[in-house]
Design an enzyme around this catalytic site. Sequence first.
Site, PDB file in Angstrom:
ATOM      1  N   LEU A  37       2.298  53.701  76.815  1.00 42.03           N
ATOM      2  CA  LEU A  37       1.329  53.864  75.734  1.00 42.03           C
ATOM      3  C   LEU A  37       1.695  52.859  74.650  1.00 42.03           C
ATOM      4  O   LEU A  37       2.846  52.807  74.212  1.00 42.03           O
ATOM      5  CB  LEU A  37       1.383  55.282  75.151  1.00 42.03           C
ATOM      6  CG  LEU A  37       0.625  56.390  75.886  1.00 42.03           C
ATOM      7  CD1 LEU A  37       0.912  57.743  75.229  1.00 42.03           C
ATOM      8  CD2 LEU A  37      -0.874  56.125  75.895  1.00 42.03           C
ATOM      9  N   ASP A  38       0.738  52.059  74.203  1.00 42.74           N
ATOM     10  CA  ASP A  38       0.993  51.082  73.144  1.00 42.74           C
ATOM     11  C   ASP A  38       1.389  51.785  71.848  1.00 42.74           C
ATOM     12  O   ASP A  38       1.056  52.961  71.647  1.00 42.74           O
ATOM     13  CB  ASP A  38      -0.253  50.230  72.897  1.00 42.74           C
ATOM     14  CG  ASP A  38      -0.591  49.333  74.077  1.00 42.74           C
ATOM     15  OD1 ASP A  38       0.335  49.007  74.843  1.00 42.74           O
ATOM     16  OD2 ASP A  38      -1.771  48.970  74.231  1.00 42.74           O
ATOM     17  N   PRO A  39       2.074  51.088  70.933  1.00 42.77           N
ATOM     18  CA  PRO A  39       2.445  51.691  69.643  1.00 42.77           C
ATOM     19  C   PRO A  39       1.254  52.272  68.884  1.00 42.77           C
ATOM     20  O   PRO A  39       1.383  53.305  68.220  1.00 42.77           O
ATOM     21  CB  PRO A  39       3.068  50.518  68.882  1.00 42.77           C
ATOM     22  CG  PRO A  39       3.653  49.650  69.951  1.00 42.77           C
ATOM     23  CD  PRO A  39       2.669  49.743  71.090  1.00 42.77           C
ATOM     24  N   ALA A  41      -1.248  53.752  70.120  1.00 47.58           N
ATOM     25  CA  ALA A  41      -1.731  54.955  70.798  1.00 47.58           C
ATOM     26  C   ALA A  41      -0.753  56.115  70.645  1.00 47.58           C
ATOM     27  O   ALA A  41       0.442  55.932  70.436  1.00 47.58           O
ATOM     28  CB  ALA A  41      -1.954  54.657  72.279  1.00 47.58           C
TER      29      ALA A  41
END
Length: 289
Positions: A37-39, A41
Amino acid sequence: MNGILNVYKPIGITSFDVVCQIKKITGIKKIGHTGTLDPLACGVLPVCIGKGTKVVDYLMKDFKVYDATFKLGIITDTYDREGKELSISEVNVSLDEIECAVNSFLGDSFQVPPMYSALKVNGKRLYELAREGKSIEREARPITIYDINILHIDIPYVKFRVKCSKGTYIRSLCYDIGSNLKCGATMWDLERVQSGAFTKENSIELNKLTTDNINDYIISIDESLNQYDKAFVSSKCEKLLVNGVRIGDKRLLPNLDINKMYRIYSEDNKFLGLGMRNSKGLKIEKLLL
């Protein structure tokens, strides 16, 4: 300590940061997550601990459910709001046009991953090339959108829920919807609400985990694989299977479907691992004792 933690990742940290914090809490080095999960998100991030790391690949195959918001009329280089603005357009679309564009992505399709992604090309990650100012042609990859529904529209913002296959980039989906509407779109917010059997409702917030309570939230390896049916084998079969033997004698085998994965258990309900029967017999594919 072996099993899976259903962690709720907060906004602002990486998935690797979550793993590092779990390592500090447990003192265990063998830990991994099941899908970045990207930062920007937040949401469900299953974390595998100890022997649980053996099933990372199986858990990563599961479907994902996201709640996402995109903003119409803007395109960035990263396809999300943290990127550099590339273009801004007027938004002259109706609610019906938005709904039609969103629903058009239901089913099987091919998706081009964003340049700012961790995919590797010739040994180098795409985001590394992007940071060097390079943009290369990316091969479209097959994805499946199982379900997609608009939750709220407040132009230029559109919030939707999507159930999708592994490898689907929601940033790219938002970008593609914007392209379909001919005004562009950029992902604004993203929350993963489900990853296979792991849901937001059953997750634990990262900041609530401590050395004293972490054991209370660990899910057993076999429970985490409950998408596979159970199958029980005799003690004779157990010994053979554990030693890597493929059992072809139908008299010894339980009645199992061909080419279907099962959770294999002993007569006394001990979980042995994941197994599959083919035309030649039954064999343990992943031993998890």
